[in-house]
Motif scaffolding. Sequence first.
Motif, mmCIF file in Angstrom:
data_model
loop_
_atom_site.group_PDB
_atom_site.id
_atom_site.type_symbol
_atom_site.label_atom_id
_atom_site.label_comp_id
_atom_site.label_asym_id
_atom_site.label_seq_id
_atom_site.Cartn_x
_atom_site.Cartn_y
_atom_site.Cartn_z
ATOM 1 N N LYS A 95 0.748 -1.334 0.040
ATOM 2 C CA LYS A 95 -0.023 -0.071 0.030
ATOM 3 C C LYS A 95 0.850 1.246 -0.010
ATOM 4 N N ARG A 96 1.951 1.187 0.700
ATOM 5 C CA ARG A 96 2.947 2.495 0.784
ATOM 6 C C ARG A 96 3.351 2.807 -0.590
ATOM 7 N N ILE A 97 3.803 1.568 -1.377
ATOM 8 C CA ILE A 97 4.209 1.988 -3.056
ATOM 9 C C ILE A 97 3.138 2.585 -3.773
ATOM 10 N N TYR A 98 1.959 1.552 -3.333
ATOM 11 C CA TYR A 98 0.673 2.396 -4.195
ATOM 12 C C TYR A 98 0.434 3.864 -3.985
ATOM 13 N N GLN A 99 0.589 4.166 -2.658
ATOM 14 C CA GLN A 99 0.042 5.773 -2.484
ATOM 15 C C GLN A 99 1.336 6.548 -2.850
ATOM 16 N N GLU A 100 2.622 6.042 -3.363
ATOM 17 C CA GLU A 100 3.542 7.083 -4.103
ATOM 18 C C GLU A 100 3.535 6.783 -5.539
ATOM 19 N N ALA A 101 3.051 5.727 -5.919
ATOM 20 C CA ALA A 101 3.125 5.570 -7.493
ATOM 21 C C ALA A 101 1.963 5.309 -8.159
ATOM 22 N N TRP A 102 0.820 5.506 -7.459
ATOM 23 C CA TRP A 102 -0.452 5.050 -8.254
ATOM 24 C C TRP A 102 -0.850 5.807 -9.577
ATOM 25 N N PHE A 103 -0.503 7.086 -9.437
ATOM 26 C CA PHE A 103 -0.732 7.997 -10.544
ATOM 27 C C PHE A 103 0.322 7.921 -11.492
ATOM 28 N N LEU A 104 1.495 7.111 -11.540
ATOM 29 C CA LEU A 104 2.609 7.185 -12.595
ATOM 30 C C LEU A 104 2.074 6.495 -13.805
ATOM 31 N N PRO A 105 1.363 5.353 -13.848
ATOM 32 C CA PRO A 105 1.072 4.864 -15.330
ATOM 33 C C PRO A 105 0.103 5.531 -15.985
ATOM 34 N N TRP A 106 -0.872 6.648 -15.384
ATOM 35 C CA TRP A 106 -1.416 7.788 -15.955
ATOM 36 C C TRP A 106 -0.581 8.838 -16.528
ATOM 37 N N THR A 107 0.207 9.375 -15.543
ATOM 38 C CA THR A 107 1.048 10.580 -16.033
ATOM 39 C C THR A 107 1.848 10.375 -17.069
ATOM 40 N N HIS A 108 2.567 9.151 -16.863
ATOM 41 C CA HIS A 108 3.774 8.807 -17.818
ATOM 42 C C HIS A 108 3.357 8.403 -19.273
ATOM 43 N N ALA A 109 2.175 7.733 -19.147
ATOM 44 C CA ALA A 109 1.619 7.421 -20.390
ATOM 45 C C ALA A 109 1.389 8.586 -21.270
ATOM 46 N N GLU A 110 1.718 8.179 -22.557
ATOM 47 C CA GLU A 110 0.942 9.477 -23.533
ATOM 48 C C GLU A 110 -0.390 9.343 -23.648
ATOM 49 N N GLN A 111 -1.080 10.513 -23.369
ATOM 50 C CA GLN A 111 -2.409 10.743 -23.412
ATOM 51 C C GLN A 111 -2.823 11.365 -24.989
#
Length: 374
Positions: free
Chosen positions: A80-96
């Motif tokens: 859960k600690r990793i999740y809280q730090e990194a949950w948004f990275l798949p979204w922000t680092h992916a090209e929209q």
Amino acid sequence: MANTDSNAFQAADFVSKAAHEQSQSLLFSVLPGEIRNQIWSYALADYQDETQVYDDATCYKRPEYLAPRKTDTVLLRTCKRIYQEAWFLPWTHAEQIFYLTGTDRRPLRTTTVRDMQRTLLTISKTQTMPIIQHVRVFAQLYLLENGTKLQDILNLSFFYPKSITITIRHTDWWFWESDNNLHFDATWVDFCRFPNSLTELRVAFESLERKKDQIDDVVNQAIRGWTFRCKDDTELSAKDCKPEIMKWSGNATWGGRRWVRDETGPNKLDYYVSTAIWRPVSSTSDNENGTPRTYVTEGRRFPNLDATGYAQLDDQIPWVPTSVMRNANMAPDAPTRDVRRLLEESSDEEGEERFRESDDDSEQDDIASEDEDL
């Protein structure tokens, strides 16, 4: 990006809950947050899903866009600690990616403005507003030039992209079917206002390799004559920009037609892409309050881009219906001369009628796709 709003909603709810400090782990007790963020970014980088490769006979399959992209998120389920730090990275680092195109010129599943707004609003509830690294917009000129469709994207709430690339493909230009010289109306340049978070705006101009000189011409005109603005009136300039050049080869078949006029080999087209880059500019002197002074030009009207005086190909057989090839049991990659001969020898009424029917069907498909609500 299917169900991104649902995923974001679940993330927003989960992130707000307490997590174990994980002080026994060297990841958290020794490594600084910056290093952990790099590890998470590598582990959560998106990639092309090779199990769903796009059809070759489309205008949207191209380098780096051979298939939908996906992210392996198993890391986020380990702690859960990793999740809280990194949950948004798949979204922000992916090209929209957005497609301002007819339905036949984009993949079946794409992100809409409505989808993106739902996701952004949900993320905002976590009090975390990550900056999107890159946004790509594929645009046909008839949907881009007046600026309203693009501005719908730029006006999204909580939308903070660092880089935006607008790509004009060979089949996005006006009357490319007739081999017209390149023309690009500039209304959108003055109309659109970009997010203040933007550090660069890239416009990729693509056409056939044989139209390289026309691309270079319009790109040079854009660099000299176009200036974009952010919402705070900061200007984006391409002054001193050296365009980035890319070349690639693709399939000559699209929309039920094989474009023999433009082929450089059996069922092959060669493309030339020149990308110009606009970046924020400010004067060397600051305003009295210490903020950078921005360039603002009032009442301007930017020049249209026109490649004039270039010879057009007057080809009596610019394309051949793939239905005619199938009826003649001809392979999709048959030599160009054989495909041409197929129509040249079809002088009987049945052959001419078959050609006309294929042409009419293609035109109706084009009209229907343009009427679709984006």
